[in-house]
Design a protein around this motif. Sequence first.
Motif, short mmCIF file in Angstrom:
data_model
loop_
_atom_site.label_atom_id
_atom_site.label_comp_id
_atom_site.label_asym_id
_atom_site.label_seq_id
_atom_site.Cartn_x
_atom_site.Cartn_y
_atom_site.Cartn_z
N GLY A 47 -9.26 41.55 13.10
CA GLY A 47 -10.19 42.07 14.10
C GLY A 47 -10.42 43.55 13.95
N LEU A 48 -11.31 44.07 14.79
CA LEU A 48 -11.62 45.49 14.81
C LEU A 48 -11.84 45.92 16.25
CD1 LEU A 48 -12.37 48.21 13.52
CD2 LEU A 48 -14.69 47.32 13.17
N VAL A 49 -10.99 46.83 16.71
CA VAL A 49 -11.13 47.43 18.04
C VAL A 49 -11.58 48.86 17.81
CG1 VAL A 49 -9.97 48.03 20.19
CG2 VAL A 49 -9.33 45.93 18.98
N MET A 50 -12.84 49.18 18.11
CA MET A 50 -13.40 50.48 17.78
C MET A 50 -13.00 51.56 18.79
SD MET A 50 -17.19 49.71 16.27
CE MET A 50 -17.49 48.41 15.08
N CYS A 51 -13.50 52.75 18.55
CA CYS A 51 -13.07 53.95 19.30
C CYS A 51 -13.23 53.78 20.81
CB CYS A 51 -13.86 55.17 18.84
SG CYS A 51 -13.66 55.58 17.11
N VAL A 52 -12.22 54.18 21.55
CA VAL A 52 -12.22 54.30 23.00
C VAL A 52 -12.41 52.95 23.70
CG1 VAL A 52 -12.91 55.88 24.88
CG2 VAL A 52 -13.42 56.51 22.55
N ALA A 53 -12.26 51.85 22.98
CA ALA A 53 -12.28 50.54 23.63
C ALA A 53 -10.99 50.36 24.41
CB ALA A 53 -12.45 49.44 22.60
N HIS A 54 -11.07 49.56 25.49
CA HIS A 54 -9.89 49.28 26.31
C HIS A 54 -9.67 47.78 26.40
CE1 HIS A 54 -6.88 49.36 29.42
NE2 HIS A 54 -7.62 48.55 30.16
N VAL A 55 -8.46 47.36 26.08
CA VAL A 55 -8.05 45.96 26.22
C VAL A 55 -7.00 45.90 27.32
CG1 VAL A 55 -7.03 43.95 25.08
CG2 VAL A 55 -8.54 45.50 23.79
N GLY A 56 -7.37 45.32 28.45
CA GLY A 56 -6.48 45.28 29.59
C GLY A 56 -5.37 44.27 29.45
N HIS A 57 -4.45 44.29 30.41
CA HIS A 57 -3.26 43.44 30.36
C HIS A 57 -3.61 41.95 30.33
CE1 HIS A 57 -3.68 42.36 34.67
NE2 HIS A 57 -4.05 43.63 34.84
N ASP A 58 -2.83 41.22 29.57
CA ASP A 58 -2.90 39.75 29.50
C ASP A 58 -4.17 39.23 28.84
OD1 ASP A 58 -0.39 38.99 31.12
OD2 ASP A 58 -1.46 40.33 32.48
N CYS A 59 -4.93 40.10 28.17
CA CYS A 59 -6.10 39.61 27.44
C CYS A 59 -5.65 38.76 26.26
CB CYS A 59 -6.96 40.77 26.94
SG CYS A 59 -7.92 41.58 28.24
N ARG A 60 -6.51 37.81 25.90
CA ARG A 60 -6.28 36.96 24.73
C ARG A 60 -7.50 37.06 23.84
NH1 ARG A 60 -2.36 32.96 24.95
NH2 ARG A 60 -1.09 32.93 26.85
N ILE A 61 -7.36 37.75 22.72
CA ILE A 61 -8.47 38.01 21.81
C ILE A 61 -8.21 37.23 20.52
CG2 ILE A 61 -9.85 39.81 20.72
CD1 ILE A 61 -9.57 40.04 23.79
N GLY A 62 -9.20 36.47 20.07
CA GLY A 62 -9.03 35.62 18.90
C GLY A 62 -9.09 36.38 17.59
N ASP A 63 -9.13 35.63 16.50
CA ASP A 63 -9.22 36.21 15.16
C ASP A 63 -10.63 36.71 14.88
OD1 ASP A 63 -6.58 35.45 14.75
OD2 ASP A 63 -7.11 33.60 13.69
N GLY A 64 -10.72 37.79 14.11
CA GLY A 64 -12.01 38.26 13.64
C GLY A 64 -12.93 38.81 14.71
N VAL A 65 -12.41 39.12 15.88
CA VAL A 65 -13.23 39.64 16.98
C VAL A 65 -13.50 41.13 16.75
CG1 VAL A 65 -13.24 40.16 19.46
CG2 VAL A 65 -12.43 37.94 18.63
N ILE A 66 -14.72 41.56 17.09
CA ILE A 66 -15.10 42.96 17.01
C ILE A 66 -15.42 43.47 18.41
CG2 ILE A 66 -16.77 44.63 16.10
CD1 ILE A 66 -17.13 42.81 13.69
N LEU A 67 -14.70 44.49 18.83
CA LEU A 67 -14.98 45.20 20.08
C LEU A 67 -15.51 46.57 19.70
CD1 LEU A 67 -11.71 44.36 22.08
CD2 LEU A 67 -13.85 43.04 21.97
N VAL A 68 -16.77 46.82 20.01
CA VAL A 68 -17.44 48.04 19.58
C VAL A 68 -17.04 49.19 20.52
CG1 VAL A 68 -19.72 49.03 19.01
CG2 VAL A 68 -19.23 46.63 18.53
N ASN A 69 -17.43 50.40 20.18
CA ASN A 69 -17.04 51.60 20.92
C ASN A 69 -17.25 51.45 22.43
OD1 ASN A 69 -16.68 52.70 18.38
ND2 ASN A 69 -18.56 53.89 18.42
N ASN A 70 -16.23 51.88 23.17
CA ASN A 70 -16.29 51.98 24.63
C ASN A 70 -16.37 50.64 25.35
OD1 ASN A 70 -16.47 55.02 24.94
ND2 ASN A 70 -18.24 54.63 23.64
N VAL A 71 -16.08 49.55 24.68
CA VAL A 71 -15.99 48.26 25.37
C VAL A 71 -14.84 48.31 26.36
CG1 VAL A 71 -15.23 45.87 25.02
CG2 VAL A 71 -17.10 46.80 23.66
#
Length: 274
Positions: A112-136
Amino acid sequence: MPAFIHPAAHVAAGAQIGAGCRIGPGCVVSAESVLDEGVELVAHVVLDGRVHLGAGVKVFPFATIGLPPQDLKYKGQPTSVVIGARTQIREHATIHRGSTGGDGVTRIGADGLVMCVAHVGHDCRIGDGVILVNNVMLAGHVEIGDFAVVQGGAAIQQFVRIGRMAMVAGMSGVERNVLPYGRAKGYRAKLAGLNTIAMRRRLGLSKEQVVTVARAVHDLYRGGRPDEAIAAVAAAHPGNALVEEMLAFARNRGRHGLIPFGRVTEEDEGGEAS
């Protein structure tokens, strides 16, 4: 190759550092961290509490992983973050550990790719190959399926589910669940169609196969009460794996149900309605 730890890094006793890892200057690694082979912390990265980084994960400067959840009920219980192999975490991203309100683990899959300043909160479940773009911004307990894309500045409400290979447009606010392969858009997001490019490129579907899925989605939304619509669509498309996947997702409505389907207006985009 042996691990390299810069003299200006602080790695607590007890941390498990795999072969070939590189830990740059200013990094802080907790005693409970586990870094598999080839992990790289570029510089000024903080790993706090129970953090497990898979092989080849790369974390860029000023990212923080494993800090306590932003949950007033949390009282320091032993929860964790797990990130799959080869995922990249870019600058200033924040990924919080799980809480006692879930299973205690925040998970991000492989590649996966978590871009700049993205926030992943507690207990999130993110799969394979997911892209979170800036400031998500992902609130707690969000679930995102494999190969989904959430574009810049989008905000996802707690307990919302984003299906496999779905796409959320930039600056959208998502308050309900997005079907697999769906394309969500708008200030208050609506389903604006399907992520047809990904369906054709990644799955190799023909135009006719994509149209069949699109018709099933239309019938699902226009078919009256949810359970009746699901039954009707299932009867109309027996054996179609993609339709069955979407119907299984729709049956599990959770707290929020599906986002509405419809044309995105200027008001939905955050402007004034004409």
